[in-house]
Scaffold this active site. Sequence first.
Site, mmCIF file in Angstrom:
data_model
loop_
_atom_site.group_PDB
_atom_site.id
_atom_site.type_symbol
_atom_site.label_atom_id
_atom_site.label_comp_id
_atom_site.label_asym_id
_atom_site.label_seq_id
_atom_site.Cartn_x
_atom_site.Cartn_y
_atom_site.Cartn_z
ATOM 1 N N ALA A 139 -40.965 33.888 79.279
ATOM 2 C CA ALA A 139 -40.464 32.782 78.459
ATOM 3 C C ALA A 139 -40.667 33.079 76.980
ATOM 4 C CB ALA A 139 -41.178 31.481 78.835
ATOM 5 N N CYS A 140 -39.645 32.765 76.184
ATOM 6 C CA CYS A 140 -39.735 32.855 74.725
ATOM 7 C C CYS A 140 -38.939 31.696 74.141
ATOM 8 C CB CYS A 140 -39.227 34.201 74.212
ATOM 9 S SG CYS A 140 -37.471 34.495 74.491
ATOM 10 N N ASP A 141 -38.764 31.665 72.845
ATOM 11 C CA ASP A 141 -38.088 30.537 72.201
ATOM 12 C C ASP A 141 -36.679 30.327 72.724
ATOM 13 O OD1 ASP A 141 -39.936 29.334 70.544
ATOM 14 O OD2 ASP A 141 -39.697 30.828 68.981
ATOM 15 N N SER A 201 -37.634 38.311 75.796
ATOM 16 C CA SER A 201 -38.087 37.955 77.139
ATOM 17 C C SER A 201 -37.271 38.672 78.204
ATOM 18 C CB SER A 201 -38.019 36.438 77.337
ATOM 19 O OG SER A 201 -36.692 35.961 77.182
ATOM 20 N N ILE A 260 -38.600 28.611 76.733
ATOM 21 C CA ILE A 260 -39.750 27.767 77.059
ATOM 22 C C ILE A 260 -39.312 26.329 77.332
ATOM 23 C CG2 ILE A 260 -41.839 26.726 76.074
ATOM 24 C CD1 ILE A 260 -42.442 29.355 74.740
#
Length: 525
Positions: free
Chosen positions: A435-437, A443, A469
């Site tokens: 998960a990333c922004d 990711s 996320i």
Amino acid sequence: MTTTSTTAPASGGGVRVRVQRFGTFLSGMIMPNIAAFIAWGIITALFIDKGWVGNDGPIEAWQWADSAILGGGVIGDTQYTGLVGPIINYLLPLLIAFTGGRMVHGHRGGVVGAVAAFGVIIGAEGTVMFLGAMIAGPLTALILKYVEKPWQGKIKPGFEMLVDNFSAGFVAFFASLAAFFWLAPVMKWLTDILGGAVGWLVETGLIPLASIIVEPAKVLFLNNAINHGVFTPLGTDQSAQTGKSLLFLIEANPGPGLGLLMAITVFGVGAARATAPGAAVIQFLGGIHEVYFPYVLAKPVLILGLIAGGATGVLTNVIFQSGLVAPAAPGSIFAVLFQTAPGSHLGVILSVILAAAVTFVVCMPFLLATRRRDLEAEAAGGDKLAAAIAQTEANKGKKSEHLSNLAARTGSTAGASAPAATAVATTPIQNIVFACDAGMGSSAMGASVLRNKLKKAGIEDVTVTNAAIANLDGTADLVITQQQLTDRAKGKSPNSFHVSVDNFMNAPQYEEVVEMVKSQKEQTE
């Protein structure tokens, strides 16, 4: 293994941090939908009046397709509707509104956000309502979130779906009416003002001055608010009317970054000179502009070269009346050329070449003037680039695999932390989510790395995916995030097992995850 590595995000304040967060949120609405912009750009480039096919296509089938795609009409007894107008006026704003709403309050937030955005679209007919969608989508989702808060967890079993659906339906109903009667006129007025201001800058030849703001903003990661909040909506509106817009190239032009890195390659010293060629490949071909930011922070006077190069690129597009049909994301030369409007290739290519050349020439005397001092500092053990890389990551607010790799090539450990051991999961791991922004890019690469490691270890039945996320739904057995984002991920998926890493591309924790999963498999066999 003992504990999960977690690092609370650094608390930030001030105008810069607020603008950066705002820009990140806008980027989160636009970037997941770039594929739709590309599809629309292809259709536009082919079938508008001045497109590759145009109204004078030599093949009858193309002529029919051109007419059908551009606008409505009647062929025989069949009525048809075009694609270019509906996609830009309806589909793209609705996708943006849905994405923004989902970021705030999940899928239901996306649904009510899209309904509200439709009120803006219809209420301001004839105007591309990207700005309205960016407001209506997240705001309506936020309203739904607070409206439902008083009875959350208090509904009797069996009535949850009924209450949820009706509450969302009523919020969407009232929000769409409010957007139609109140928000739409305001957004049309604001869009007309912004469009008129940009049009005046283009007509008077002052639009290159935008580089004075854009280039420093890029280095401080403040560009998303300008690019996705102003240039993308207005550029798309211009492209729908004329088939192209130079606004798409004000921020995305890879020429200034290339010129800067080439100047450092020729006239730089030490680690900066050694790493600049590799960074240039990543920046120019890969479109990852952030790799040149540390070089500017290490020698801030070089921003003058970027401003001069950026303004030159914009001026070139003004002179040649060239532009792109849709946003170029990422800002790679390949994406730029792919999105170049028919008849604009000469101007666009020259804008990149001249921007790089001017940046190179302007940066050269600054590098030569400080060369002796830089050599002395390097001999004394000074490493401005390493400190600048750490500062760049601080400005971004999170770790970057590209900057971490750049730091590794300098032989520096700036910004790096000792890898913490990973705790042992107590439940079987079948679903791993990176998960990333935005749920893209870094990711996705991390998921690919771990997927390959699991495959080499003979583990085939574990799913490894990537997501934003904001889209975590609590079903993941294991969530992997960069350290600065772990707390946010825990808030979205509290029952998942969490692992923090410094760098998605080569984190040592991956080996521990593989061993943990392998050990679980052996225990169950």
